[in-house]
Scaffold this active site. Structure first.
Site, mmCIF file in Angstrom:
data_model
loop_
_atom_site.group_PDB
_atom_site.id
_atom_site.type_symbol
_atom_site.label_atom_id
_atom_site.label_comp_id
_atom_site.label_asym_id
_atom_site.label_seq_id
_atom_site.Cartn_x
_atom_site.Cartn_y
_atom_site.Cartn_z
ATOM 1 C CB SER A 124 47.329 45.666 39.450
ATOM 2 O OG SER A 124 46.710 46.430 38.417
ATOM 3 C CG ASN A 125 43.471 43.617 36.153
ATOM 4 O OD1 ASN A 125 42.260 43.819 36.557
ATOM 5 N ND2 ASN A 125 43.870 44.445 35.283
ATOM 6 C CG LEU A 196 50.041 44.664 25.850
ATOM 7 C CD1 LEU A 196 50.857 45.773 26.017
ATOM 8 C CD2 LEU A 196 48.825 45.174 26.288
ATOM 9 C CB ILE A 199 45.661 34.703 21.563
ATOM 10 C CG1 ILE A 199 45.417 35.542 22.595
ATOM 11 C CG2 ILE A 199 45.494 33.365 21.788
ATOM 12 C CD1 ILE A 199 46.916 35.221 23.609
ATOM 13 C CG ASN A 213 42.025 40.844 26.532
ATOM 14 O OD1 ASN A 213 42.836 40.993 27.412
ATOM 15 N ND2 ASN A 213 41.598 41.871 25.740
ATOM 16 C CG HIS A 215 40.150 46.789 25.589
ATOM 17 N ND1 HIS A 215 41.193 46.742 25.090
ATOM 18 C CD2 HIS A 215 39.491 47.808 25.340
ATOM 19 C CE1 HIS A 215 41.495 47.864 24.355
ATOM 20 N NE2 HIS A 215 40.348 48.740 24.369
ATOM 21 C CG ASP A 256 40.822 44.600 21.907
ATOM 22 O OD1 ASP A 256 41.083 43.948 22.528
ATOM 23 O OD2 ASP A 256 41.603 45.688 21.802
#
Ligand code: GAR
Length: 302
Positions: A124-125, A196, A199, A213, A215, A256
């Site tokens: 969706s993003n 997910l 990288i 990214n 989150h 993250d």
């Protein structure tokens, strides 16, 4: 042939056909205009051939360009055609090299940054980002990179005629296995949207400060390995938090932990469920992510 031309111009399929139509209409319109103009100027079979030739060349050189800009503007493609004209003026030596566009490097990238969206979920993003850059021509979504056959994002890429690169774990974690493909599509920036896998360092080194990214929580809380999608929302609610939100950040070698670019929060209701929180978070993501992608790329290219 069309596909190669589209890639050369650095435009999406919709834009390509609009531009193609503008060129076609310009050719026909200029031919009709030339006939009218020559008739008005009294040109006929008795007119001296050199005078006729000069008139036609002038119509082609100047008239055509004005008509092209007119159609370009009418069809919402002013930026493309203005840069096209600038390139032509450069070739004719009428403007200096300061006006150079990226077409001079053999590619008609039209100053656009080409991005790859890495996604493995519903997408969706990815869809919101694709839709946003359909209207905002500063960026071209040129590739979707996915590690999950059957993921929803693959359908979104197909509907929007965006090429897909399906990657395999072993090759991806070797680090530079997919760099030639990213180079082939002239990718200048990478956007993770529900991707997910960690990288690898080689990819980060190839795109320094150019991988971001999203989150679904307010980092540094509720991030790290294994924290993704519904797992994040379940943990946030279980901890009795009063608010959650989204974090958009640069990607580094740790899950993250890269520098935060943007955060937005939402309130957690008394009876909030992971599902209803996921919906709120998705809304925040869809509102902000495309804009933050654009701003980050703009900041990077300054
Ligand atoms: C998004 O909520 C994104 O924040 C999250 O996956 C979802 C993908 O949704 N990403 C992570 O959890 C990364 N740790 P989408 O496929 O509908 O865009």
């Amino acid at each position: 042939m069309f596909r190669r031309l589209q890639e050369k111009w650095g435009v999406n399929t919709r834009q390509f056909w609009i531009i193609f139509t503008a060129f076609a209409l310009t050719g026909t319109t200029t031919a009709i205009l030339t006939r009218y103009v020559t008739a008005i100027l009294g040109v006929d079979i008795h007119t001296f051939w050199l005078w006729k030739l000069l008139l036609r060349v002038c119509m082609l050189l100047f008239g055509y360009q004005f008509v092209l800009l007119g159609f370009g503007a009418l069809m919402g493609q002013w930026t493309f055609f203005w840069k096209y004209e600038k390139k032509l003026l450069q070739k004719l030596g009428l403007i200096g090299s300061k006006e150079k566009t990226s077409m001079d490097h053999g590619q008609w990238t039209m100053d656009k940054t080409r991005i790859a969206i890495f996604a493995s979920g519903a997408g969706s993003n990815a869809e919101k980002i694709i839709q946003y850059f359909e209207k905002h021509a500063s960026v071209a979504v040129s590739l979707v990179v996915c590690n999950k056959p059957g993921a929803g994002v693959l359908n979104i890429a197909a509907v929007n005629s965006i090429p897909v690169l399906l990657i395999e774990k072993e090759a991806f974690f070797r680090g530079d296995a997919y760099l030639p493909s990213l180079k082939q599509y002239q990718i200048g920036f990478i956007v993770l949207a529900g991707f997910l896998w960690k990288i690898p360092a080689a990819l980060i080194a190839a795109y320094p400060g150019r991988i971001i990214n999203i989150h679904p929580a307010l980092l540094p809380g509720y991030g790290g390995k294994g924290m993704y999608g519904m797992k994040v929302h379940e943990a946030v609610i279980a901890a009795g938090e009063k608010k959650s939100g989204i974090t958009i950040h640069y990607v580094n070698e740790h899950f993250d932990e890269g520098e935060v670019i943007f955060q937005a929060a939402c309130v957690i209701a008394e009876n909030e469920t992971p599902e209803s929180l996921a919906e709120k978070i998705h809304q925040l993501e869809h509102t902000h992510y495309p804009l933050v992608v654009e701003q980050t790329i703009r900041r990077f290219s300054l």
